[in-house]
Design a protein around this motif. Structure first.
Motif, PDB file in Angstrom:
ATOM      1  N   THR A 178     132.296 -12.499  61.568  1.00  0.00           N
ATOM      2  CA  THR A 178     133.625 -12.977  61.931  1.00  0.00           C
ATOM      3  C   THR A 178     134.361 -13.442  60.684  1.00  0.00           C
ATOM      4  O   THR A 178     133.772 -14.114  59.829  1.00  0.00           O
ATOM      5  CB  THR A 178     133.512 -14.146  62.927  1.00  0.00           C
ATOM      6  N   ALA A 179     135.639 -13.075  60.596  1.00  0.00           N
ATOM      7  CA  ALA A 179     136.474 -13.499  59.463  1.00  0.00           C
ATOM      8  C   ALA A 179     137.887 -13.801  59.948  1.00  0.00           C
ATOM      9  O   ALA A 179     138.381 -13.167  60.883  1.00  0.00           O
ATOM     10  CB  ALA A 179     136.511 -12.410  58.393  1.00  0.00           C
ATOM     11  N   ALA A 180     138.508 -14.761  59.303  1.00  0.00           N
ATOM     12  CA  ALA A 180     139.910 -15.067  59.586  1.00  0.00           C
ATOM     13  C   ALA A 180     140.784 -14.740  58.385  1.00  0.00           C
ATOM     14  O   ALA A 180     141.990 -14.618  58.526  1.00  0.00           O
ATOM     15  CB  ALA A 180     140.067 -16.546  59.953  1.00  0.00           C
ATOM     16  N   TRP A 181     140.194 -14.582  57.219  1.00  0.00           N
ATOM     17  CA  TRP A 181     140.962 -14.376  56.006  1.00  0.00           C
ATOM     18  C   TRP A 181     141.104 -12.884  55.713  1.00  0.00           C
ATOM     19  O   TRP A 181     140.419 -12.315  54.866  1.00  0.00           O
ATOM     20  CB  TRP A 181     140.311 -15.095  54.840  1.00  0.00           C
ATOM     21  N   VAL A 182     142.026 -12.249  56.445  1.00  0.00           N
ATOM     22  CA  VAL A 182     142.334 -10.827  56.270  1.00  0.00           C
ATOM     23  C   VAL A 182     143.854 -10.704  56.185  1.00  0.00           C
ATOM     24  O   VAL A 182     144.568 -11.376  56.929  1.00  0.00           O
ATOM     25  CB  VAL A 182     141.814  -9.989  57.469  1.00  0.00           C
ATOM     26  N   MET A 183     144.347  -9.864  55.287  1.00  0.00           N
ATOM     27  CA  MET A 183     145.799  -9.690  55.184  1.00  0.00           C
ATOM     28  C   MET A 183     146.156  -8.321  54.626  1.00  0.00           C
ATOM     29  O   MET A 183     145.360  -7.686  53.941  1.00  0.00           O
ATOM     30  CB  MET A 183     146.406 -10.760  54.303  1.00  0.00           C
ATOM     31  N   SER A 241     138.470 -11.962  52.555  1.00  0.00           N
ATOM     32  CA  SER A 241     137.734 -12.910  51.748  1.00  0.00           C
ATOM     33  C   SER A 241     136.345 -13.064  52.357  1.00  0.00           C
ATOM     34  O   SER A 241     136.203 -13.211  53.559  1.00  0.00           O
ATOM     35  CB  SER A 241     138.479 -14.249  51.755  1.00  0.00           C
ATOM     36  N   ILE A 242     135.328 -13.003  51.494  1.00  0.00           N
ATOM     37  CA  ILE A 242     133.944 -13.104  51.958  1.00  0.00           C
ATOM     38  C   ILE A 242     133.133 -13.919  50.957  1.00  0.00           C
ATOM     39  O   ILE A 242     133.299 -13.784  49.740  1.00  0.00           O
ATOM     40  CB  ILE A 242     133.313 -11.699  52.171  1.00  0.00           C
ATOM     41  N   ASN A 243     132.263 -14.754  51.482  1.00  0.00           N
ATOM     42  CA  ASN A 243     131.361 -15.523  50.645  1.00  0.00           C
ATOM     43  C   ASN A 243     130.352 -14.553  50.026  1.00  0.00           C
ATOM     44  O   ASN A 243     129.680 -13.817  50.754  1.00  0.00           O
ATOM     45  CB  ASN A 243     130.645 -16.572  51.499  1.00  0.00           C
ATOM     46  N   PRO A 244     130.208 -14.533  48.698  1.00  0.00           N
ATOM     47  CA  PRO A 244     129.267 -13.591  48.072  1.00  0.00           C
ATOM     48  C   PRO A 244     127.814 -13.869  48.430  1.00  0.00           C
ATOM     49  O   PRO A 244     126.956 -13.014  48.233  1.00  0.00           O
ATOM     50  CB  PRO A 244     129.527 -13.765  46.569  1.00  0.00           C
ATOM     51  N   LYS A 279     138.209   1.734  52.567  1.00  0.00           N
ATOM     52  CA  LYS A 279     137.336   2.037  51.432  1.00  0.00           C
ATOM     53  C   LYS A 279     137.572   0.948  50.394  1.00  0.00           C
ATOM     54  O   LYS A 279     138.703   0.725  49.956  1.00  0.00           O
ATOM     55  CB  LYS A 279     137.662   3.407  50.865  1.00  0.00           C
ATOM     56  N   ALA A 280     136.523   0.221  50.027  1.00  0.00           N
ATOM     57  CA  ALA A 280     136.650  -0.886  49.078  1.00  0.00           C
ATOM     58  C   ALA A 280     137.134  -0.372  47.723  1.00  0.00           C
ATOM     59  O   ALA A 280     136.615   0.626  47.215  1.00  0.00           O
ATOM     60  CB  ALA A 280     135.322  -1.617  48.935  1.00  0.00           C
ATOM     61  N   LYS A 281     138.138  -1.026  47.170  1.00  0.00           N
ATOM     62  CA  LYS A 281     138.704  -0.629  45.884  1.00  0.00           C
ATOM     63  C   LYS A 281     138.471  -1.667  44.796  1.00  0.00           C
ATOM     64  O   LYS A 281     138.192  -1.321  43.661  1.00  0.00           O
ATOM     65  CB  LYS A 281     140.216  -0.388  46.010  1.00  0.00           C
ATOM     66  N   TYR A 282     138.670  -2.940  45.122  1.00  0.00           N
ATOM     67  CA  TYR A 282     138.585  -4.019  44.132  1.00  0.00           C
ATOM     68  C   TYR A 282     137.845  -5.207  44.733  1.00  0.00           C
ATOM     69  O   TYR A 282     138.039  -5.534  45.888  1.00  0.00           O
ATOM     70  CB  TYR A 282     139.980  -4.497  43.709  1.00  0.00           C
ATOM     71  N   ILE A 283     137.044  -5.846  43.903  1.00  0.00           N
ATOM     72  CA  ILE A 283     136.379  -7.092  44.288  1.00  0.00           C
ATOM     73  C   ILE A 283     136.620  -8.078  43.153  1.00  0.00           C
ATOM     74  O   ILE A 283     136.359  -7.770  41.988  1.00  0.00           O
ATOM     75  CB  ILE A 283     134.874  -6.895  44.524  1.00  0.00           C
ATOM     76  N   VAL A 340     138.116  -9.023  48.535  1.00  0.00           N
ATOM     77  CA  VAL A 340     137.817  -7.592  48.560  1.00  0.00           C
ATOM     78  C   VAL A 340     139.061  -6.865  49.056  1.00  0.00           C
ATOM     79  O   VAL A 340     139.548  -7.147  50.154  1.00  0.00           O
ATOM     80  CB  VAL A 340     136.621  -7.271  49.480  1.00  0.00           C
ATOM     81  N   THR A 341     139.579  -5.965  48.244  1.00  0.00           N
ATOM     82  CA  THR A 341     140.744  -5.168  48.621  1.00  0.00           C
ATOM     83  C   THR A 341     140.258  -3.770  48.969  1.00  0.00           C
ATOM     84  O   THR A 341     139.469  -3.178  48.238  1.00  0.00           O
ATOM     85  CB  THR A 341     141.756  -5.092  47.461  1.00  0.00           C
ATOM     86  N   GLY A 342     140.732  -3.259  50.109  1.00  0.00           N
ATOM     87  CA  GLY A 342     140.316  -1.940  50.556  1.00  0.00           C
ATOM     88  C   GLY A 342     141.501  -1.077  50.941  1.00  0.00           C
ATOM     89  O   GLY A 342     142.492  -1.568  51.494  1.00  0.00           O
ATOM     90  N   GLU A 343     141.399   0.206  50.629  1.00  0.00           N
ATOM     91  CA  GLU A 343     142.426   1.166  51.024  1.00  0.00           C
ATOM     92  C   GLU A 343     142.167   1.610  52.462  1.00  0.00           C
ATOM     93  O   GLU A 343     141.063   2.034  52.804  1.00  0.00           O
ATOM     94  CB  GLU A 343     142.413   2.381  50.105  1.00  0.00           C
TER      95      GLU A 343
END
Length: 166
Positions: free
Chosen positions: A31-36, A48-51, A115-119, A128-131
């Protein structure tokens, strides 16, 4: 009227999502709330994810993630996947596999495949930014579940400082 820092942050409009990750046959969701949304061209989402979270290694290895938008009546799912030892059954009829084998929730409001692009490190989490490479609206009439609807289900109120700047 409350002016506590947790109450203040509850006023940020944010949904609640199940994030799916996969590497080969191994799958997980949390579960995540930090998505934009980040960009229109290319179409990018960020989370946003805890590493230290077990799903982070799967996301890194698999190079992709899904965002399953929860409905207002799916608080039980948010709670179940927000705890350690979340359910691990990703089979039908509740789940299907996306393009990268990502878990897609069949009863969600909608889902995205990215698809993950940047972390990048961001405090105690990673951004984590994804296309966006796919997506589908499953229930256009549903109301999305919001973070404010959860109360203090995640226990985050204890993580906020008692005041600003000190």
């Amino acid at each position: 009227m409350s002016d506590s820092i947790p109450d203040l942050f509850k006023r940020l409009t944010q949904g609640l999502y199940l994030i799916g990750v996969a590497d080969g046959e191994e799958r997980n969701a949390f579960t995540a709330a930090w998505v934009m949304q980040v960009s229109f061209d290319p179409m990018l989402l960020a989370l946003s994810i805890n590493p230290e979270h077990s799903s982070f290694a799967l996301l890194e290895k698999g190079g992709a993630f899904s965002v399953n938008v929860l409905k207002s009546d799916q608080l039980d799912l948010a709670e179940a996947y927000g705890k350690p030892g979340a359910p691990e059954d990703f089979g039908a009829p509740d789940w299907s596999a996306g393009e990268f084998g990502l878990p897609l929730r069949n009863d969600a409001l909608a889902w995205f495949e990215c698809k993950a692009k940047y972390i990048a490190p961001a405090g105690d989490h990673n951004l984590v930014t994804g296309e966006v490479v796919g997506g589908k609206i499953l229930d256009a009439d549903a109301t999305p579940l919001t973070y404010a609807d959860t109360g203090d289900m995640d226990g985050a109120a204890a993580l906020f400082p008692k005041s600003f700047g000190g």
